[in-house]
Structures are given as C-alpha cells and as structure tokens.
Design a protein around this motif. Structure first.
Motif, PDB file in Angstrom:
ATOM      1  N   ALA A  23       0.835  -1.209   0.000  1.00  0.00           N
ATOM      2  CA  ALA A  23       0.000   0.000   0.000  1.00  0.00           C
ATOM      3  C   ALA A  23       0.866   1.254   0.000  1.00  0.00           C
ATOM      4  O   ALA A  23       0.565   2.232  -0.698  1.00  0.00           O
ATOM      5  CB  ALA A  23      -0.934  -0.013   1.208  1.00  0.00           C
ATOM      6  N   ARG A  24       1.935   1.244   0.777  1.00  0.00           N
ATOM      7  CA  ARG A  24       2.824   2.405   0.804  1.00  0.00           C
ATOM      8  C   ARG A  24       3.517   2.601  -0.547  1.00  0.00           C
ATOM      9  O   ARG A  24       3.670   3.739  -1.014  1.00  0.00           O
ATOM     10  CB  ARG A  24       3.864   2.248   1.907  1.00  0.00           C
ATOM     11  N   GLN A  28       2.780   6.150  -2.127  1.00  0.00           N
ATOM     12  CA  GLN A  28       3.895   7.096  -2.015  1.00  0.00           C
ATOM     13  C   GLN A  28       4.967   6.894  -3.073  1.00  0.00           C
ATOM     14  O   GLN A  28       5.711   7.833  -3.377  1.00  0.00           O
ATOM     15  CB  GLN A  28       4.530   6.979  -0.624  1.00  0.00           C
ATOM     16  N   GLY A  29       5.091   5.671  -3.625  1.00  0.00           N
ATOM     17  CA  GLY A  29       6.183   5.362  -4.525  1.00  0.00           C
ATOM     18  C   GLY A  29       7.472   5.138  -3.760  1.00  0.00           C
ATOM     19  O   GLY A  29       7.589   5.497  -2.587  1.00  0.00           O
ATOM     20  N   ASP A  30       8.431   4.503  -4.451  1.00  0.00           N
ATOM     21  CA  ASP A  30       9.735   4.285  -3.812  1.00  0.00           C
ATOM     22  C   ASP A  30      10.892   4.638  -4.737  1.00  0.00           C
ATOM     23  O   ASP A  30      12.037   4.280  -4.473  1.00  0.00           O
ATOM     24  CB  ASP A  30       9.865   2.832  -3.339  1.00  0.00           C
ATOM     25  N   GLY A  31      10.600   5.335  -5.826  1.00  0.00           N
ATOM     26  CA  GLY A  31      11.643   5.753  -6.745  1.00  0.00           C
ATOM     27  C   GLY A  31      12.069   4.702  -7.745  1.00  0.00           C
ATOM     28  O   GLY A  31      12.972   4.945  -8.550  1.00  0.00           O
ATOM     29  N   THR A  32      11.453   3.514  -7.723  1.00  0.00           N
ATOM     30  CA  THR A  32      11.809   2.463  -8.662  1.00  0.00           C
ATOM     31  C   THR A  32      10.663   2.254  -9.644  1.00  0.00           C
ATOM     32  O   THR A  32       9.545   2.725  -9.453  1.00  0.00           O
ATOM     33  CB  THR A  32      12.100   1.138  -7.943  1.00  0.00           C
ATOM     34  N   LEU A  37       0.898   5.645  -7.641  1.00  0.00           N
ATOM     35  CA  LEU A  37      -0.178   6.627  -7.673  1.00  0.00           C
ATOM     36  C   LEU A  37       0.337   8.048  -7.903  1.00  0.00           C
ATOM     37  O   LEU A  37      -0.210   8.768  -8.759  1.00  0.00           O
ATOM     38  CB  LEU A  37      -1.000   6.555  -6.384  1.00  0.00           C
ATOM     39  N   PRO A  38       1.373   8.528  -7.203  1.00  0.00           N
ATOM     40  CA  PRO A  38       1.820   9.905  -7.447  1.00  0.00           C
ATOM     41  C   PRO A  38       2.252  10.142  -8.893  1.00  0.00           C
ATOM     42  O   PRO A  38       1.939  11.191  -9.477  1.00  0.00           O
ATOM     43  CB  PRO A  38       2.996  10.074  -6.476  1.00  0.00           C
ATOM     44  N   ARG A  39       2.953   9.174  -9.492  1.00  0.00           N
ATOM     45  CA  ARG A  39       3.407   9.381 -10.867  1.00  0.00           C
ATOM     46  C   ARG A  39       2.263   9.254 -11.868  1.00  0.00           C
ATOM     47  O   ARG A  39       2.255   9.943 -12.897  1.00  0.00           O
ATOM     48  CB  ARG A  39       4.546   8.409 -11.197  1.00  0.00           C
ATOM     49  N   ASP A 310       8.766   7.057 -17.213  1.00  0.00           N
ATOM     50  CA  ASP A 310       7.767   6.561 -16.268  1.00  0.00           C
ATOM     51  C   ASP A 310       6.450   7.264 -16.552  1.00  0.00           C
ATOM     52  O   ASP A 310       6.342   8.068 -17.491  1.00  0.00           O
ATOM     53  CB  ASP A 310       8.216   6.757 -14.815  1.00  0.00           C
ATOM     54  N   ALA A 311       5.446   6.956 -15.749  1.00  0.00           N
ATOM     55  CA  ALA A 311       4.109   7.492 -16.011  1.00  0.00           C
ATOM     56  C   ALA A 311       4.058   9.013 -15.901  1.00  0.00           C
ATOM     57  O   ALA A 311       3.251   9.656 -16.578  1.00  0.00           O
ATOM     58  CB  ALA A 311       3.106   6.865 -15.046  1.00  0.00           C
TER      59      ALA A 311
END
Length: 349
Positions: A23-24, A28-32, A37-39, A310-311
């Motif tokens: 879920a996180r 929030q994304g993790d840069g990979t 969702l944010p992107r 990326d998106a």
C-alpha cells in the motif's frame, strides 16, 4: 492535462514483491519502476489494464538473453509452459494485491461500463483486471470464477505455450508466423470469453492463433500493447495484414512503449527519439483510423524510451503528438477515449 487510459502495465509484480509495504509503494512510490499513484497523477494517467503475469523460471532477464536482444539479429527460444499448479498461487497473489488497492480508496477494479464511468467521474484510478497468459485458468469453471473476481481482459498466451495456444518468441528480424493455432481448449476459451464479455487480447499470440481468434470471436479484435512490424521487424509486432483484420472488425491497437519493439533496428536500448513513436502512431492511424488507435505502455514490464521513463513523463508524448500536428480531438481519442469506448462495447454487447 490530457487524461490517459493505458492498455497494459505490469505493476502487480512490484506490488506483490513489496509484501506488507504494498500500500505504501502504491500511495507514495519508492523511486523504482515506472508506476505508482503519485506518478500516475502527475502524468494524467486515469486508469488502465493491470496485468496478472506468471514469471518463467528463466528467460528475458538472463545475461545471455539480454546480450542477444541488445545485438540483433537474435531469436530466443520460447520458455517452457508453466504448469497450472505452479501458476495459480502467483495469479492469486497478484489478484489479491490489486483488490487490496481498492481498500486504499484511490483505485477501483472496474467490472462494467457504468462502473468505469463512475470511477473516472469520482477521480479514482480505474483498473481493469487483465491476465497475460492463461496458465492460471484450468477450465471454463475456473474462467467463471476469475470473472466473478473481476477479470475482464484475457490474453490466452504470453510468449510461451499454454493449454490454449502458442505465443511468439522474442526475435528480430522475424514475423509472427511461428507455430500452430489455438488448441480445442483455446477455441472454447474464445467462445466463453465472448459470452462473459471478457475482452480477448491478441498481443502475444502467434499468427495462426491470431487468425483463429479473428475467425471465432464475435467481439472486436484488440491488441493491448503492440507496435508496427513494418517499422520494427520484431516477431511481437503486428503486420499490416493483421492490422487490417483488426480494422475490419472495428478493433483497436494500443501502442507499446517498449524501446525494442519501436526501434527499427530492434535493439534493446532506450529509444532516443519520440518521433519514432509518432511514426508508429501514423502507421496505425492510416490502417485503423482515428477510433482504432490507443496506448499500451507496458510500464514496469519493458525498457522505456529515454524521454518517457515513467508514467509522470506521459505529457511529453502528448506534446510530441501536438508538435506533429495531431489536433485535440484526435489526441483525446488516442490517449483515453478509444480505450473507454472499446471497453464499453465489449462489456455491453
């Protein structure tokens, strides 16, 4: 910002790998990877097909395979068929992970045309549960069970055989005319998917299987993430004859963003020029018309172009379309509206 509806992503692989942190990762994304969702929000990506896919024990990520794909010509052998009992736990884990995203309140697994429209109006991500390769489906009773769980799009094969048919190996230069057509079980699968309103995806089928679906199916022909063989001679790309078959039935092709399926030299290296993607779109439009062309990124499943990493970078592709002279109405169709229209037709026949 132009809304985008995408025909294919492999995000569920990353989501399952994240385990309790799924879920996180989504929120929030993790840069990979390419997607979270944010992107998606930054790039205007309002929904898409989330693929359930069973990894092969060895294959495209092996050092030898990667070296070959970076240095065409190459012809990789088809991976072995995955047994049903091996595939099913993977498929269940990915389906469960997608359904868990609904509990965040940010995404909805859409099951019908009304639900799709309502989801988009509410500002939630509209997710179509897709299965890329039907190894996890033992029989028609299992297909009904998956449909009840939310499955609304199905590719009978990935690039390996299943009990339903045969995929194309990864090769360049090569055509899709490799192997036999659908099995009797595959023919039954087409009929049952038609009856249930499950979209059939042709993107990995070989030519004989493609022709069988075209002969048997009463739904529009759809390739969710493919590119143009006349520009890039990959076995995974669609020939003009196949494109005309899709056009004749009012079908649709989502343009794959994978660099090796876009580059004329077929090399697995980042595409340096989005103008090549426009060439593919021009070719698709010339055969399929304005209502038959969409996007199918393959985010989190392929090597992306340099400027479309990326998106969040999707507005760069929209800008390239604008610079090429596509008008707002055509861009809206390619980016979003054609997928929504196709889903509505498949789900309300």
């Amino acid at each position: 910002m132009t809304p985008v509806f995408d025909g294919h992503n492999d995000f569920l692989q990353r989501l399952v790998a994240a385990g309790p942190n799924g879920a996180r990762l989504w929120l929030q994304g993790d840069g990979t990877g390419h997607l979270d969702l944010p992107r998606m929000q930054a790039g205007g990506l309002v929904g898409g097909f989330f693929a359930i896919w069973i990894p092969s024990p060895s294959g495209l990520t092996d050092a030898g395979a990667l070296h070959a794909m970076e240095n065409p010509p190459f012809a990789l052998p088809l991976p072995d068929e995955i047994p049903h009992n091996t595939a099913l736990p993977h498929a269940f884990a990915q389906a469960a992970a997608l359904l868990a995203l609904e509990r965040t309140g940010t995404l909805r697994v859409v099951r019908d045309a009304a639900g799709l429209r309502a989801c988009l109006a509410q500002g939630r991500i509209a997710a179509v549960m897709h299965m890329e390769g039907a190894e996890a489906i033992r029989d028609m009773d299992a297909l009904h069970l998956w449909h009840a769980a939310g499955l609304r799009s199905l590719g009978p094969v990935w690039s390996r055989p299943t009990r339903f048919g045969h995929g194309v190996p990864f090769a360049h230069p090569a055509g899709p005319g490799i192997g036999a057509g659908l099995t009797p079980a595959g023919c039954a699968l087409v009929a049952e998917c038609n009856a249930l309103g499950i979209l059939l995806d042709l993107s990995h089928l070989n030519e004989a299987g493609f022709d069988d679906v075209a002969r048997l199916s009463d739904a529009p022909l759809v390739a969710s993430h493919s590119a143009v063989h006349a520009i890039c001679e990959s076995s995974r790309n669609l020939t003009d004859r196949q494109l005309r078959q899709i056009a004749d039935g009012g079908g649709l092709v989502g343009l794959n963003f994978a660099s090796s399926f876009l580059r004329p030299d077929g090399r697995r290296q980042p595409l340096e020029d989005l103008g090549v993607m426009i060439r593919h779109l021009d070719h698709l439009l010339a055969i399929l018309g304005e209502d038959g062309v969409a996007l199918g990124s393959d985010f989190d499943g392929a090597l992306m172009p340099r400027d479309l990493g990326d998106a969040a970078a999707l507005p760069r592709l929209i800008a390239a379309m604008e610079a090429h002279g596509y008008g707002p109405a055509l861009i809206a169709k390619i980016a979003c509206d054609n997928w929504i229209g196709m889903l509505e037709r498949c789900w309300t026949r």
